[in-house]
Motif scaffolding. Sequence first.
Motif, PDB file in Angstrom:
ATOM      1  N   ALA A 289       0.835  -1.205   0.000  1.00 41.21           N
ATOM      2  CA  ALA A 289       0.000   0.000   0.000  1.00 41.21           C
ATOM      3  C   ALA A 289       0.873   1.259   0.000  1.00 41.21           C
ATOM      4  O   ALA A 289       0.580   2.234  -0.714  1.00 41.21           O
ATOM      5  N   ILE A 290       1.955   1.255   0.765  1.00 38.80           N
ATOM      6  CA  ILE A 290       2.832   2.435   0.777  1.00 38.80           C
ATOM      7  C   ILE A 290       3.469   2.625  -0.605  1.00 38.80           C
ATOM      8  O   ILE A 290       3.534   3.732  -1.141  1.00 38.80           O
ATOM      9  N   THR A 291       3.920   1.512  -1.190  1.00 38.91           N
ATOM     10  CA  THR A 291       4.540   1.582  -2.518  1.00 38.91           C
ATOM     11  C   THR A 291       3.557   2.173  -3.527  1.00 38.91           C
ATOM     12  O   THR A 291       3.909   3.066  -4.311  1.00 38.91           O
TER      13      THR A 291
ATOM     14  N   ASP B 201       1.319   4.708 -20.403  1.00 39.78           N
ATOM     15  CA  ASP B 201       1.717   5.090 -21.769  1.00 39.78           C
ATOM     16  C   ASP B 201       0.947   4.327 -22.833  1.00 39.78           C
ATOM     17  O   ASP B 201       0.528   4.875 -23.843  1.00 39.78           O
ATOM     18  N   GLU B 202       0.787   3.024 -22.617  1.00 42.08           N
ATOM     19  CA  GLU B 202       0.270   2.195 -23.701  1.00 42.08           C
ATOM     20  C   GLU B 202      -1.254   2.125 -23.714  1.00 42.08           C
ATOM     21  O   GLU B 202      -1.855   1.970 -24.760  1.00 42.08           O
ATOM     22  N   TYR B 203      -1.858   2.184 -22.525  1.00 43.43           N
ATOM     23  CA  TYR B 203      -3.311   2.038 -22.490  1.00 43.43           C
ATOM     24  C   TYR B 203      -4.012   3.302 -22.060  1.00 43.43           C
ATOM     25  O   TYR B 203      -5.238   3.323 -21.928  1.00 43.43           O
ATOM     26  N   GLY B 204      -3.228   4.349 -21.794  1.00 41.77           N
ATOM     27  CA  GLY B 204      -3.824   5.620 -21.422  1.00 41.77           C
ATOM     28  C   GLY B 204      -4.596   5.588 -20.119  1.00 41.77           C
ATOM     29  O   GLY B 204      -5.490   6.405 -19.891  1.00 41.77           O
ATOM     30  N   LEU B 205      -4.267   4.643 -19.235  1.00 38.38           N
ATOM     31  CA  LEU B 205      -4.937   4.623 -17.937  1.00 38.38           C
ATOM     32  C   LEU B 205      -4.477   5.814 -17.102  1.00 38.38           C
ATOM     33  O   LEU B 205      -3.383   6.321 -17.275  1.00 38.38           O
ATOM     34  N   GLN B 206      -5.357   6.253 -16.192  1.00 36.37           N
ATOM     35  CA  GLN B 206      -4.965   7.269 -15.218  1.00 36.37           C
ATOM     36  C   GLN B 206      -3.915   6.659 -14.296  1.00 36.37           C
ATOM     37  O   GLN B 206      -4.094   5.530 -13.835  1.00 36.37           O
ATOM     38  N   ARG B 207      -2.881   7.428 -13.983  1.00 34.24           N
ATOM     39  CA  ARG B 207      -1.825   6.883 -13.127  1.00 34.24           C
ATOM     40  C   ARG B 207      -2.341   6.289 -11.798  1.00 34.24           C
ATOM     41  O   ARG B 207      -2.008   5.144 -11.469  1.00 34.24           O
ATOM     42  N   PRO B 208      -3.158   7.018 -11.046  1.00 31.21           N
ATOM     43  CA  PRO B 208      -3.579   6.442  -9.765  1.00 31.21           C
ATOM     44  C   PRO B 208      -4.397   5.160  -9.926  1.00 31.21           C
ATOM     45  O   PRO B 208      -4.227   4.208  -9.155  1.00 31.21           O
ATOM     46  N   VAL B 209      -5.225   5.104 -10.956  1.00 31.46           N
ATOM     47  CA  VAL B 209      -6.032   3.906 -11.186  1.00 31.46           C
ATOM     48  C   VAL B 209      -5.133   2.732 -11.553  1.00 31.46           C
ATOM     49  O   VAL B 209      -5.229   1.634 -10.982  1.00 31.46           O
TER      50      VAL B 209
ATOM     51  N   THR C 161      -2.030   2.345 -10.941  1.00 29.53           N
ATOM     52  CA  THR C 161      -1.175   1.962  -9.820  1.00 29.53           C
ATOM     53  C   THR C 161      -1.922   1.066  -8.838  1.00 29.53           C
ATOM     54  O   THR C 161      -1.402   0.034  -8.386  1.00 29.53           O
ATOM     55  N   ALA C 162      -3.147   1.443  -8.526  1.00 28.24           N
ATOM     56  CA  ALA C 162      -3.913   0.665  -7.555  1.00 28.24           C
ATOM     57  C   ALA C 162      -4.240  -0.731  -8.087  1.00 28.24           C
ATOM     58  O   ALA C 162      -4.097  -1.733  -7.381  1.00 28.24           O
ATOM     59  N   LEU C 163      -4.649  -0.808  -9.350  1.00 31.96           N
ATOM     60  CA  LEU C 163      -4.993  -2.120  -9.922  1.00 31.96           C
ATOM     61  C   LEU C 163      -3.789  -3.042  -9.967  1.00 31.96           C
ATOM     62  O   LEU C 163      -3.857  -4.202  -9.560  1.00 31.96           O
ATOM     63  N   ILE C 164      -2.691  -2.501 -10.448  1.00 33.49           N
ATOM     64  CA  ILE C 164      -1.484  -3.318 -10.587  1.00 33.49           C
ATOM     65  C   ILE C 164      -0.974  -3.726  -9.205  1.00 33.49           C
ATOM     66  O   ILE C 164      -0.604  -4.882  -8.977  1.00 33.49           O
ATOM     67  N   GLY C 165      -0.996  -2.775  -8.281  1.00 34.32           N
ATOM     68  CA  GLY C 165      -0.561  -3.082  -6.917  1.00 34.32           C
ATOM     69  C   GLY C 165      -1.391  -4.216  -6.314  1.00 34.32           C
ATOM     70  O   GLY C 165      -0.857  -5.112  -5.655  1.00 34.32           O
ATOM     71  N   GLY C 166      -2.682  -4.215  -6.587  1.00 32.86           N
ATOM     72  CA  GLY C 166      -3.546  -5.284  -6.081  1.00 32.86           C
ATOM     73  C   GLY C 166      -3.172  -6.628  -6.668  1.00 32.86           C
ATOM     74  O   GLY C 166      -3.108  -7.639  -5.960  1.00 32.86           O
ATOM     75  N   GLY C 167      -2.896  -6.651  -7.960  1.00 35.60           N
ATOM     76  CA  GLY C 167      -2.505  -7.903  -8.624  1.00 35.60           C
ATOM     77  C   GLY C 167      -1.202  -8.446  -8.045  1.00 35.60           C
ATOM     78  O   GLY C 167      -1.066  -9.653  -7.791  1.00 35.60           O
ATOM     79  N   ILE C 168      -0.262  -7.556  -7.811  1.00 30.21           N
ATOM     80  CA  ILE C 168       1.031  -7.987  -7.280  1.00 30.21           C
ATOM     81  C   ILE C 168       0.861  -8.511  -5.854  1.00 30.21           C
ATOM     82  O   ILE C 168       1.465  -9.514  -5.470  1.00 30.21           O
ATOM     83  N   PHE C 169       0.007  -7.846  -5.108  1.00 28.46           N
ATOM     84  CA  PHE C 169      -0.261  -8.315  -3.745  1.00 28.46           C
ATOM     85  C   PHE C 169      -0.742  -9.770  -3.773  1.00 28.46           C
ATOM     86  O   PHE C 169      -0.273 -10.619  -3.025  1.00 28.46           O
ATOM     87  N   ILE C 170      -1.665 -10.059  -4.692  1.00 30.25           N
ATOM     88  CA  ILE C 170      -2.223 -11.415  -4.755  1.00 30.25           C
ATOM     89  C   ILE C 170      -1.147 -12.453  -5.109  1.00 30.25           C
ATOM     90  O   ILE C 170      -1.065 -13.516  -4.510  1.00 30.25           O
ATOM     91  N   LEU C 171      -0.281 -12.077  -6.040  1.00 33.30           N
ATOM     92  CA  LEU C 171       0.795 -12.998  -6.418  1.00 33.30           C
ATOM     93  C   LEU C 171       1.712 -13.287  -5.225  1.00 33.30           C
ATOM     94  O   LEU C 171       2.338 -14.351  -5.151  1.00 33.30           O
ATOM     95  N   GLY C 172       1.783 -12.342  -4.288  1.00 30.76           N
ATOM     96  CA  GLY C 172       2.642 -12.532  -3.114  1.00 30.76           C
ATOM     97  C   GLY C 172       2.001 -13.326  -1.986  1.00 30.76           C
ATOM     98  O   GLY C 172       2.689 -13.688  -1.033  1.00 30.76           O
ATOM     99  N   VAL C 173       0.708 -13.605  -2.109  1.00 26.23           N
ATOM    100  CA  VAL C 173       0.026 -14.298  -1.006  1.00 26.23           C
ATOM    101  C   VAL C 173       0.677 -15.651  -0.653  1.00 26.23           C
ATOM    102  O   VAL C 173       0.979 -15.906   0.520  1.00 26.23           O
ATOM    103  N   PRO C 174       0.949 -16.513  -1.643  1.00 29.46           N
ATOM    104  CA  PRO C 174       1.603 -17.783  -1.265  1.00 29.46           C
ATOM    105  C   PRO C 174       2.971 -17.578  -0.621  1.00 29.46           C
ATOM    106  O   PRO C 174       3.372 -18.358   0.240  1.00 29.46           O
ATOM    107  N   VAL C 175       3.674 -16.538  -1.046  1.00 28.40           N
ATOM    108  CA  VAL C 175       4.995 -16.291  -0.460  1.00 28.40           C
ATOM    109  C   VAL C 175       4.857 -16.035   1.039  1.00 28.40           C
ATOM    110  O   VAL C 175       5.645 -16.505   1.856  1.00 28.40           O
ATOM    111  N   ALA C 176       3.819 -15.289   1.381  1.00 29.65           N
ATOM    112  CA  ALA C 176       3.631 -14.913   2.781  1.00 29.65           C
ATOM    113  C   ALA C 176       3.062 -16.060   3.610  1.00 29.65           C
ATOM    114  O   ALA C 176       3.281 -16.111   4.817  1.00 29.65           O
ATOM    115  N   LEU C 177       2.330 -16.968   2.975  1.00 30.83           N
ATOM    116  CA  LEU C 177       1.624 -17.969   3.773  1.00 30.83           C
ATOM    117  C   LEU C 177       2.281 -19.345   3.826  1.00 30.83           C
ATOM    118  O   LEU C 177       2.193 -20.035   4.828  1.00 30.83           O
TER     119      LEU C 177
END
Length: 456
Positions: free
Chosen positions: A151-153, A334-342, A344-360
């Motif tokens: 979340a901080i990132t 750049d490529e899809y013209g998404l708003q930066r904050p949007v 960032t949040a979506l991608i950050g969420g996806g990365i969080f999920i990929l890290g779940v097995p690492v943490a558990l």
Amino acid sequence: MSTVDTLRESWATRTGFILAAVGSAVGLGNIWRFPFQVGQEGGAAFLLMYLFFILLIGLPAMLVEFTIGRRTNLNAVGALRKIGGRTWQYAGALFVFVGFVILSYYSVIGGWVLRYFTGSITGGYTADSEAYFFEIATGFDTLLFHAIFMAITVGIVALGIQKGIELAVKLMVPSIIAIMVGLAIYAVTLPGGAEGYTYYLSPDFDVLASDWQSIVPAAAGQAFFTLSLGMGVMITYASYLSTDRNLAEDSGVIIGFDTGIAILTGLIVFPILFAAGLDAADPGAGAIFIALAGAFAEIQYGLVLGVLFFGMFSIAALSSAISLLEVVVSFAVDEYGLQRPVATALIGGGIFILGVPVALVSDGGNPIVIDLYDILAAEILLITGGILVMVLMAWFNPNLAVTELSKGIGRLGILGSLWIWLVRIPVIVVLLISLGLALVGYYEFLVDEFIPFVRG
Ligand code: TRP
């Protein structure tokens, strides 16, 4: 933020760019990964090989990424497409994928660092630093701290280049150096630490001769990981350069800082591990945490030092994590013209999920999924990415590379050709060998460790 989305940002100052690149380079790779690799791969023999790779491969590779970024002013995928044509955009897509993988476990370890920061405040790790590490390495609390770190990132990257990244790193770099030097001086005074220096600093060439098949890919992977090479971070950061900086000089500064901090970390960790009678040869992912928490628990005012150290360590990890996220976000923006904050949040969420097995997932306390992700990312994916960009520039676009590098420097003369030829043959050949060895090593890891673990 609307201007940010339409007008591409750039660094406010030259120091802003350098600090951001240093901030990206200096992170868990120096303070967590480096001592753990040194311990696992035979001590000083590994150190020697690593230094060799930094100079012979890291420097020319960083120049390659910088020239691509500054030339195109585009995200990693767009940059490769612009220089190499459509097929090359898939190499860029690989970078985006690698960013996902690395950040997913990076954030879990970043969560450990935050946890140790709070542990220094509450004194949580003072009783038994080894037991504490295994307690916090996996589990639901680990997942919570992974979420906080992510979340901080996301927050910093959402703010954009100048207000987010540039400001964060201005605080981090000077403070971390001051604390590390202080700790290294403390380590000198430890009784029983001398063996630690021998292990770390005097290479045993027999080890090099017998274990080179694992030392070579580990050292190459570490060199790429610690310098943030092989997945487009340096392409992306150089793409925000508007003026013609001397890229060779900047690379020297960045590599100097990064290598200096890694070497310093070893000077702190090994004497402490030996003085405490811990097994330096197999410290695993917990090495730095166990060694330092043990030391902080013992020395006078240790917890104050712990707060400072883990505070700085958190910032170092964050300033690297933002660079990993920035590669993926700049691609989406750049490529899809998404708003930066949007984005960032979506991608950050996806990365969080990929890290779940690492943490558990834990193998008797050991966070085994880290190895699964980390070896794949550092020794295989980053090296592959590095080889691809070097082929693109040194073989297919050498003139463009030399012209771009010479901006801000002047005529390169023979040095330009030397750079291109160094990359064309020796660097690429060494990396291909390293990649081959890494594939064999990874296969063995899967068959001997991971699959048996999954089967129970
Ligand atoms: N270099 C960082 C470290 O040492 C980690 C990192 C940031 C990284 N960006 C990267 C590693 C890109 C590989 C590729 O902690």
